[in-house]
Design a protein around this motif. Structure first.
Motif, PDB file in Angstrom:
ATOM      1  N   ILE A  38      14.341  30.079 -76.512  1.00  0.00           N
ATOM      2  CA  ILE A  38      15.349  30.703 -77.372  1.00  0.00           C
ATOM      3  C   ILE A  38      15.155  32.211 -77.436  1.00  0.00           C
ATOM      4  O   ILE A  38      16.128  32.981 -77.333  1.00  0.00           O
ATOM      5  N   PHE A  39      13.908  32.660 -77.605  1.00  0.00           N
ATOM      6  CA  PHE A  39      13.648  34.095 -77.708  1.00  0.00           C
ATOM      7  C   PHE A  39      14.004  34.820 -76.413  1.00  0.00           C
ATOM      8  O   PHE A  39      14.597  35.904 -76.444  1.00  0.00           O
ATOM      9  N   ILE A  40      13.646  34.239 -75.282  1.00  0.00           N
ATOM     10  CA  ILE A  40      13.947  34.878 -73.991  1.00  0.00           C
ATOM     11  C   ILE A  40      15.459  34.935 -73.754  1.00  0.00           C
ATOM     12  O   ILE A  40      16.011  35.987 -73.424  1.00  0.00           O
ATOM     13  N   LEU A  41      16.125  33.786 -73.922  1.00  0.00           N
ATOM     14  CA  LEU A  41      17.568  33.741 -73.697  1.00  0.00           C
ATOM     15  C   LEU A  41      18.305  34.624 -74.706  1.00  0.00           C
ATOM     16  O   LEU A  41      19.301  35.272 -74.358  1.00  0.00           O
ATOM     17  N   GLY A  42      17.819  34.657 -75.942  1.00  0.00           N
ATOM     18  CA  GLY A  42      18.427  35.516 -76.953  1.00  0.00           C
ATOM     19  C   GLY A  42      18.347  36.978 -76.570  1.00  0.00           C
ATOM     20  O   GLY A  42      19.326  37.724 -76.699  1.00  0.00           O
ATOM     21  N   ALA A  43      17.173  37.402 -76.071  1.00  0.00           N
ATOM     22  CA  ALA A  43      16.990  38.799 -75.661  1.00  0.00           C
ATOM     23  C   ALA A  43      17.883  39.147 -74.475  1.00  0.00           C
ATOM     24  O   ALA A  43      18.467  40.237 -74.424  1.00  0.00           O
ATOM     25  N   VAL A  44      17.996  38.218 -73.523  1.00  0.00           N
ATOM     26  CA  VAL A  44      18.859  38.442 -72.360  1.00  0.00           C
ATOM     27  C   VAL A  44      20.315  38.558 -72.798  1.00  0.00           C
ATOM     28  O   VAL A  44      21.058  39.446 -72.345  1.00  0.00           O
ATOM     29  N   PHE A  45      20.750  37.661 -73.685  1.00  0.00           N
ATOM     30  CA  PHE A  45      22.130  37.680 -74.170  1.00  0.00           C
ATOM     31  C   PHE A  45      22.439  38.981 -74.900  1.00  0.00           C
ATOM     32  O   PHE A  45      23.513  39.570 -74.721  1.00  0.00           O
ATOM     33  N   ILE A  46      21.507  39.448 -75.739  1.00  0.00           N
ATOM     34  CA  ILE A  46      21.704  40.691 -76.489  1.00  0.00           C
ATOM     35  C   ILE A  46      21.908  41.869 -75.541  1.00  0.00           C
ATOM     36  O   ILE A  46      22.830  42.677 -75.706  1.00  0.00           O
ATOM     37  N   LEU A  47      21.066  41.969 -74.527  1.00  0.00           N
ATOM     38  CA  LEU A  47      21.189  43.070 -73.572  1.00  0.00           C
ATOM     39  C   LEU A  47      22.487  42.964 -72.772  1.00  0.00           C
ATOM     40  O   LEU A  47      23.156  43.971 -72.518  1.00  0.00           O
ATOM     41  N   PHE A  48      22.833  41.750 -72.379  1.00  0.00           N
ATOM     42  CA  PHE A  48      24.086  41.532 -71.639  1.00  0.00           C
ATOM     43  C   PHE A  48      25.284  41.960 -72.473  1.00  0.00           C
ATOM     44  O   PHE A  48      26.189  42.653 -71.988  1.00  0.00           O
ATOM     45  N   TYR A  49      25.293  41.562 -73.748  1.00  0.00           N
ATOM     46  CA  TYR A  49      26.431  41.868 -74.607  1.00  0.00           C
ATOM     47  C   TYR A  49      26.481  43.352 -74.966  1.00  0.00           C
ATOM     48  O   TYR A  49      27.572  43.934 -75.096  1.00  0.00           O
ATOM     49  N   MET A  50      25.318  43.970 -75.123  1.00  0.00           N
ATOM     50  CA  MET A  50      25.304  45.408 -75.383  1.00  0.00           C
ATOM     51  C   MET A  50      25.885  46.172 -74.203  1.00  0.00           C
ATOM     52  O   MET A  50      26.541  47.206 -74.384  1.00  0.00           O
ATOM     53  N   ARG A  51      25.646  45.676 -72.984  1.00  0.00           N
ATOM     54  CA  ARG A  51      26.232  46.304 -71.804  1.00  0.00           C
ATOM     55  C   ARG A  51      27.753  46.216 -71.844  1.00  0.00           C
ATOM     56  O   ARG A  51      28.466  47.151 -71.469  1.00  0.00           O
ATOM     57  N   ARG A  52      28.261  45.081 -72.312  1.00  0.00           N
ATOM     58  CA  ARG A  52      29.712  44.905 -72.396  1.00  0.00           C
ATOM     59  C   ARG A  52      30.317  45.833 -73.447  1.00  0.00           C
ATOM     60  O   ARG A  52      31.488  46.207 -73.347  1.00  0.00           O
ATOM     61  N   LEU A  53      29.517  46.189 -74.454  1.00  0.00           N
ATOM     62  CA  LEU A  53      30.013  47.022 -75.553  1.00  0.00           C
ATOM     63  C   LEU A  53      29.468  48.445 -75.462  1.00  0.00           C
ATOM     64  O   LEU A  53      29.301  49.121 -76.477  1.00  0.00           O
ATOM     65  N   LYS A  54      29.194  48.904 -74.244  1.00  0.00           N
ATOM     66  CA  LYS A  54      28.516  50.182 -74.070  1.00  0.00           C
ATOM     67  C   LYS A  54      29.325  51.373 -74.590  1.00  0.00           C
ATOM     68  O   LYS A  54      28.765  52.439 -74.823  1.00  0.00           O
ATOM     69  N   VAL A  55      30.639  51.180 -74.785  1.00  0.00           N
ATOM     70  CA  VAL A  55      31.470  52.262 -75.332  1.00  0.00           C
ATOM     71  C   VAL A  55      30.987  52.640 -76.733  1.00  0.00           C
ATOM     72  O   VAL A  55      31.055  53.807 -77.132  1.00  0.00           O
ATOM     73  N   SER A  56      30.490  51.650 -77.487  1.00  0.00           N
ATOM     74  CA  SER A  56      30.040  51.896 -78.859  1.00  0.00           C
ATOM     75  C   SER A  56      28.540  52.201 -78.944  1.00  0.00           C
ATOM     76  O   SER A  56      28.016  52.418 -80.036  1.00  0.00           O
ATOM     77  N   TYR A  57      27.858  52.225 -77.817  1.00  0.00           N
ATOM     78  CA  TYR A  57      26.411  52.448 -77.780  1.00  0.00           C
ATOM     79  C   TYR A  57      26.071  53.915 -78.054  1.00  0.00           C
ATOM     80  O   TYR A  57      26.650  54.820 -77.449  1.00  0.00           O
ATOM     81  N   ASP A  58      25.117  54.141 -78.967  1.00  0.00           N
ATOM     82  CA  ASP A  58      24.695  55.505 -79.309  1.00  0.00           C
ATOM     83  C   ASP A  58      23.658  56.024 -78.306  1.00  0.00           C
ATOM     84  O   ASP A  58      22.486  56.214 -78.640  1.00  0.00           O
ATOM     85  N   SER A  87      16.465  37.004 -87.129  1.00  0.00           N
ATOM     86  CA  SER A  87      16.744  38.382 -86.688  1.00  0.00           C
ATOM     87  C   SER A  87      17.587  38.381 -85.416  1.00  0.00           C
ATOM     88  O   SER A  87      18.500  39.202 -85.267  1.00  0.00           O
ATOM     89  N   ILE A  88      17.297  37.459 -84.516  1.00  0.00           N
ATOM     90  CA  ILE A  88      18.064  37.362 -83.269  1.00  0.00           C
ATOM     91  C   ILE A  88      19.488  36.881 -83.558  1.00  0.00           C
ATOM     92  O   ILE A  88      20.464  37.392 -82.993  1.00  0.00           O
ATOM     93  N   ILE A  89      19.605  35.904 -84.459  1.00  0.00           N
ATOM     94  CA  ILE A  89      20.934  35.394 -84.830  1.00  0.00           C
ATOM     95  C   ILE A  89      21.781  36.505 -85.465  1.00  0.00           C
ATOM     96  O   ILE A  89      22.973  36.642 -85.162  1.00  0.00           O
ATOM     97  N   ILE A  90      21.150  37.315 -86.311  1.00  0.00           N
ATOM     98  CA  ILE A  90      21.873  38.399 -86.986  1.00  0.00           C
ATOM     99  C   ILE A  90      22.401  39.420 -85.984  1.00  0.00           C
ATOM    100  O   ILE A  90      23.563  39.846 -86.056  1.00  0.00           O
ATOM    101  N   ILE A  91      21.559  39.808 -85.032  1.00  0.00           N
ATOM    102  CA  ILE A  91      21.991  40.835 -84.091  1.00  0.00           C
ATOM    103  C   ILE A  91      23.083  40.293 -83.156  1.00  0.00           C
ATOM    104  O   ILE A  91      24.032  41.004 -82.807  1.00  0.00           O
ATOM    105  N   ILE A  92      22.982  39.017 -82.775  1.00  0.00           N
ATOM    106  CA  ILE A  92      24.029  38.411 -81.948  1.00  0.00           C
ATOM    107  C   ILE A  92      25.327  38.301 -82.745  1.00  0.00           C
ATOM    108  O   ILE A  92      26.422  38.571 -82.225  1.00  0.00           O
TER     109      ILE A  92
END
Length: 240
Positions: free
Chosen positions: A87-107, A36-41
């Motif tokens: 892996i789970f902790i770093l994955g969650a941090v990466f997801i939030l970091f990347y979502m911040r970078r893509l905030k233009v597309s955030y609903d 699930s983490i791999i898919i979202i990344i």
């Protein structure tokens, strides 16, 4: 006995010991969680979009991991266990970091579930479950945080499901992400049943939290697998 034979024997003994500790149901659940983490990344990196994803749910999952694995460096179980935690902790941090970078597309307007509606009951539930040890002055902080993480994980998907309901569905990668999360909890329930019958292990609190979480996924999983069966028959994928 030649070295090749000894190497093969060692590998067999390793995998036997591994599966003895990690039954196939729990291992499958862990792999679903990892997937699930791999898919979202993959979605974030390839599509460069976080549309349809709930920032609030991802924050809650990070809190779940940080509180559950707070004892990671003081309570070592196995290399596998520690690796998965990292892996789970770093994955969650990466997801939030990347979502911040893509905030233009955030609903943002759709991701408006009020987190206090989840956090406050979880805190109250944690105090209720841990009250005896807290009032007795012998509460372990790690145990209290673990209780909180179990309660919070049970409802962490709610903002995501709330967003999808308001959006009217989700695209294929997001649906795969949510489905694998649901399968992760489903296989953990099977794991608990297996361990009950093979080890007599009883964990009522964990069972209740996991069951609540699985129930929240039930409707989505049903629609997802109906859609999946349609695809196998040659039809196009519909937004879930």
């Amino acid at each position: 006995i030649n070295a090749e034979y000894m190497g093969t024997l060692s590998e067999c003994l390793f995998f036997f010991a591994f599966f003895k500790i990690m039954n196939i149901f729990r291992l499958t659940g862990d792999m679903m969680h990892l997937l699930s983490i791999i898919i979202i990344i993959w979605k974030l990196v390839k599509q460069r979009s976080c549309a349809g994803l709930s920032w609030k749910s991802q924050v809650l999952y990070l809190v779940v991991f940080l509180t559950r694995y707070a004892d990671m460096f003081t309570n070592f179980h196995s290399l596998y266990n520690t690796t998965m935690k990292v892996i789970f902790i770093l994955g969650a941090v990466f997801i939030l970091f990347y979502m911040r970078r893509l905030k233009v597309s955030y609903d943002e307007q759709l991701d408006n579930f009020r987190l206090p509606f989840l956090l406050v009951p979880c805190i109250i539930g944690t105090l209720a479950v841990s009250w005896r040890s807290i009032s007795g002055g012998h509460a372990d902080a790690f145990d209290v945080m673990w209780v909180f993480s179990e309660l919070l994980e049970a409802v962490a998907i709610v903002p995501q499901l709330f967003l999808l309901q308001k959006k009217g569905g989700c695209e294929i990668l997001t649906s795969h992400y949510i489905a694998t999360l649901g399968l992760y909890r489903l296989f953990y329930i099977i794991n608990w049943v297996y361990r009950y019958y093979t080890e007599g292990r009883v964990e009522v609190f964990t069972w209740v939290c996991g069951s609540v979480q699985t129930i929240l996924y039930a409707d989505f999983l049903y629609i997802y697998f109906v859609n999946f069966m349609r695809v196998l028959k040659g039809h196009r994928w519909r937004h879930v």
